[in-house]
Design a protein around this motif. Structure first.
Motif, PDB file in Angstrom:
ATOM      1  N   ALA A   9      64.393 -39.351  48.867  1.00  0.00           N
ATOM      2  CA  ALA A   9      64.939 -39.604  50.206  1.00  0.00           C
ATOM      3  C   ALA A   9      66.361 -39.063  50.320  1.00  0.00           C
ATOM      4  O   ALA A   9      66.727 -38.454  51.331  1.00  0.00           O
ATOM      5  CB  ALA A   9      64.913 -41.101  50.513  1.00  0.00           C
ATOM      6  N   LYS A  10      67.148 -39.257  49.273  1.00  0.00           N
ATOM      7  CA  LYS A  10      68.520 -38.742  49.280  1.00  0.00           C
ATOM      8  C   LYS A  10      68.517 -37.211  49.319  1.00  0.00           C
ATOM      9  O   LYS A  10      69.318 -36.596  50.023  1.00  0.00           O
ATOM     10  CB  LYS A  10      69.272 -39.245  48.052  1.00  0.00           C
ATOM     11  CG  LYS A  10      70.734 -38.895  48.051  1.00  0.00           C
ATOM     12  CD  LYS A  10      71.454 -39.517  46.877  1.00  0.00           C
ATOM     13  CE  LYS A  10      72.923 -39.122  46.899  1.00  0.00           C
ATOM     14  NZ  LYS A  10      73.658 -39.646  45.748  1.00  0.00           N
ATOM     15  N   ALA A  11      67.602 -36.592  48.575  1.00  0.00           N
ATOM     16  CA  ALA A  11      67.499 -35.133  48.572  1.00  0.00           C
ATOM     17  C   ALA A  11      67.150 -34.608  49.962  1.00  0.00           C
ATOM     18  O   ALA A  11      67.709 -33.598  50.412  1.00  0.00           O
ATOM     19  CB  ALA A  11      66.451 -34.686  47.551  1.00  0.00           C
ATOM     20  N   GLU A  12      66.234 -35.289  50.652  1.00  0.00           N
ATOM     21  CA  GLU A  12      65.867 -34.879  52.019  1.00  0.00           C
ATOM     22  C   GLU A  12      67.079 -34.949  52.944  1.00  0.00           C
ATOM     23  O   GLU A  12      67.338 -34.022  53.722  1.00  0.00           O
ATOM     24  CB  GLU A  12      64.735 -35.762  52.566  1.00  0.00           C
ATOM     25  CG  GLU A  12      63.411 -35.592  51.876  1.00  0.00           C
ATOM     26  CD  GLU A  12      62.685 -34.289  52.196  1.00  0.00           C
ATOM     27  OE1 GLU A  12      63.057 -33.586  53.167  1.00  0.00           O
ATOM     28  OE2 GLU A  12      61.732 -33.968  51.460  1.00  0.00           O
ATOM     29  N   ARG A  13      67.835 -36.037  52.868  1.00  0.00           N
ATOM     30  CA  ARG A  13      69.038 -36.180  53.718  1.00  0.00           C
ATOM     31  C   ARG A  13      70.056 -35.096  53.399  1.00  0.00           C
ATOM     32  O   ARG A  13      70.656 -34.503  54.301  1.00  0.00           O
ATOM     33  CB  ARG A  13      69.661 -37.567  53.547  1.00  0.00           C
ATOM     34  CG  ARG A  13      68.854 -38.694  54.177  1.00  0.00           C
ATOM     35  CD  ARG A  13      69.623 -40.009  54.199  1.00  0.00           C
ATOM     36  NE  ARG A  13      70.014 -40.466  52.879  1.00  0.00           N
ATOM     37  CZ  ARG A  13      69.261 -41.210  52.070  1.00  0.00           C
ATOM     38  NH1 ARG A  13      68.046 -41.575  52.456  1.00  0.00           N
ATOM     39  NH2 ARG A  13      69.715 -41.596  50.885  1.00  0.00           N
ATOM     40  N   GLU A  14      70.254 -34.837  52.114  1.00  0.00           N
ATOM     41  CA  GLU A  14      71.229 -33.834  51.690  1.00  0.00           C
ATOM     42  C   GLU A  14      70.809 -32.432  52.136  1.00  0.00           C
ATOM     43  O   GLU A  14      71.646 -31.630  52.554  1.00  0.00           O
ATOM     44  CB  GLU A  14      71.422 -33.885  50.174  1.00  0.00           C
ATOM     45  CG  GLU A  14      72.498 -32.994  49.653  1.00  0.00           C
ATOM     46  CD  GLU A  14      73.911 -33.365  50.096  1.00  0.00           C
ATOM     47  OE1 GLU A  14      74.820 -32.561  49.843  1.00  0.00           O
ATOM     48  OE2 GLU A  14      74.115 -34.440  50.692  1.00  0.00           O
ATOM     49  N   ALA A  15      69.527 -32.125  52.066  1.00  0.00           N
ATOM     50  CA  ALA A  15      69.030 -30.812  52.497  1.00  0.00           C
ATOM     51  C   ALA A  15      69.317 -30.595  53.985  1.00  0.00           C
ATOM     52  O   ALA A  15      69.731 -29.503  54.393  1.00  0.00           O
ATOM     53  CB  ALA A  15      67.538 -30.691  52.210  1.00  0.00           C
ATOM     54  N   HIS A 100      71.538 -27.869  40.292  1.00  0.00           N
ATOM     55  CA  HIS A 100      72.254 -28.345  39.101  1.00  0.00           C
ATOM     56  C   HIS A 100      73.741 -28.529  39.420  1.00  0.00           C
ATOM     57  O   HIS A 100      74.341 -29.546  39.067  1.00  0.00           O
ATOM     58  CB  HIS A 100      72.125 -27.348  37.942  1.00  0.00           C
ATOM     59  CG  HIS A 100      70.852 -27.435  37.173  1.00  0.00           C
ATOM     60  ND1 HIS A 100      70.391 -28.610  36.604  1.00  0.00           N
ATOM     61  CD2 HIS A 100      69.946 -26.480  36.850  1.00  0.00           C
ATOM     62  CE1 HIS A 100      69.251 -28.372  35.976  1.00  0.00           C
ATOM     63  NE2 HIS A 100      68.955 -27.090  36.107  1.00  0.00           N
ATOM     64  N   ILE A 101      74.318 -27.557  40.099  1.00  0.00           N
ATOM     65  CA  ILE A 101      75.742 -27.617  40.429  1.00  0.00           C
ATOM     66  C   ILE A 101      76.024 -28.783  41.373  1.00  0.00           C
ATOM     67  O   ILE A 101      76.931 -29.583  41.134  1.00  0.00           O
ATOM     68  CB  ILE A 101      76.213 -26.277  41.037  1.00  0.00           C
ATOM     69  CG1 ILE A 101      76.154 -25.175  39.974  1.00  0.00           C
ATOM     70  CG2 ILE A 101      77.623 -26.400  41.618  1.00  0.00           C
ATOM     71  CD1 ILE A 101      76.300 -23.759  40.520  1.00  0.00           C
ATOM     72  N   ALA A 131      63.133 -30.660  41.896  1.00  0.00           N
ATOM     73  CA  ALA A 131      62.809 -31.414  43.118  1.00  0.00           C
ATOM     74  C   ALA A 131      63.816 -31.132  44.224  1.00  0.00           C
ATOM     75  O   ALA A 131      63.434 -30.875  45.377  1.00  0.00           O
ATOM     76  CB  ALA A 131      62.762 -32.911  42.801  1.00  0.00           C
ATOM     77  N   PHE A 132      65.102 -31.152  43.894  1.00  0.00           N
ATOM     78  CA  PHE A 132      66.131 -30.934  44.908  1.00  0.00           C
ATOM     79  C   PHE A 132      66.106 -29.496  45.411  1.00  0.00           C
ATOM     80  O   PHE A 132      66.235 -29.242  46.613  1.00  0.00           O
ATOM     81  CB  PHE A 132      67.506 -31.304  44.344  1.00  0.00           C
ATOM     82  CG  PHE A 132      68.621 -31.309  45.358  1.00  0.00           C
ATOM     83  CD1 PHE A 132      68.401 -31.670  46.675  1.00  0.00           C
ATOM     84  CD2 PHE A 132      69.897 -30.962  44.975  1.00  0.00           C
ATOM     85  CE1 PHE A 132      69.445 -31.685  47.601  1.00  0.00           C
ATOM     86  CE2 PHE A 132      70.947 -30.967  45.886  1.00  0.00           C
ATOM     87  CZ  PHE A 132      70.724 -31.326  47.207  1.00  0.00           C
TER      88      PHE A 132
END
Length: 194
Positions: A9-15, A100-101, A131-132
């Motif tokens: 969920a955090k990855a989706e928001r960040e994207a 990664h960064i 995943a990210f």
């Protein structure tokens, strides 16, 4: 291995946040070169650093041993790509390295293949970057929009410049595939809900 709770969920928001910062809509294709520039990361093809025949030799010794790598030199991050890979694969590789960064992973483990040293992360960090990276390229909102437009994973891959494998992976792991199947079962041939 599993991702930490709430990671997806955090990855989706960040994207979506990154797309917004780049002036893109949630459903626009993202160019990893533009994201790298936005993050202050330089992307360099490995054949600008070493002779291409060394890359070809490495590929013969161990196929896919090197796709991309991240280096820190004088407080500057570099992502070095393998020019032997297809452009769509390079897109995924750069997204993975940028992940990664952004995730602050520490490249601590050194492995050697055919006399060439490679730095890598722990397996759990590799899973997170995979995943990210996929989420950055194909966030769920983009996939839902593509599915509404009746695009299959191969068409999504072609439109957004990623590999078929990446498009299928994201299409299936985000639940969009299941959601589309359920939606098609509740619509009759006239397009009205049953």
């Amino acid at each position: 291995m599993t991702l930490p709770r709430g990671f997806k969920a955090k990855a989706e928001r960040e994207a979506l946040r990154l797309r917004n910062e780049l002036g893109l809509r949630d459903t626009d294709a993202l160019k990893v070169e533009a994201l790298a520039e936005h993050l202050g990361v330089k992307v360099v093809s490995a054949d600008r650093l070493i002779d291409r025949t060394r890359l070809e030799d490495l590929e013969r010794v161990q196929a896919y041993a090197f796709s991309a790598a991240t280096f820190q030199i004088n407080n500057q991050s570099y992502v070095v790509t393998n020019p032997l890979r297809a452009p769509e694969r390079q897109t995924s590789d750069v997204a993975h390295e940028l992940s990664h960064i952004m995730l602050g992973h520490d490249l601590t483990e050194v492995r050697e293949v055919n006399g060439m040293p490679f730095r890598t992360c722990r397996p759990d960090e590799e899973e997170q970057a995979t995943a990210f990276g996929g989420t950055i390229l194909l966030p769920r909102t983009l996939l839902l929009d593509a599915a509404r437009r009746k695009l299959n994973p191969e068409q999504i891959a072609a439109q957004y410049g990623v590999t078929d494998e990446m498009a299928r992976f994201r299409y299936n792991t985000t639940g969009v595939a299941k959601q589309q199947v359920r939606g098609s079962r509740t619509t009759n041939t006239w397009g009205a809900k049953a």
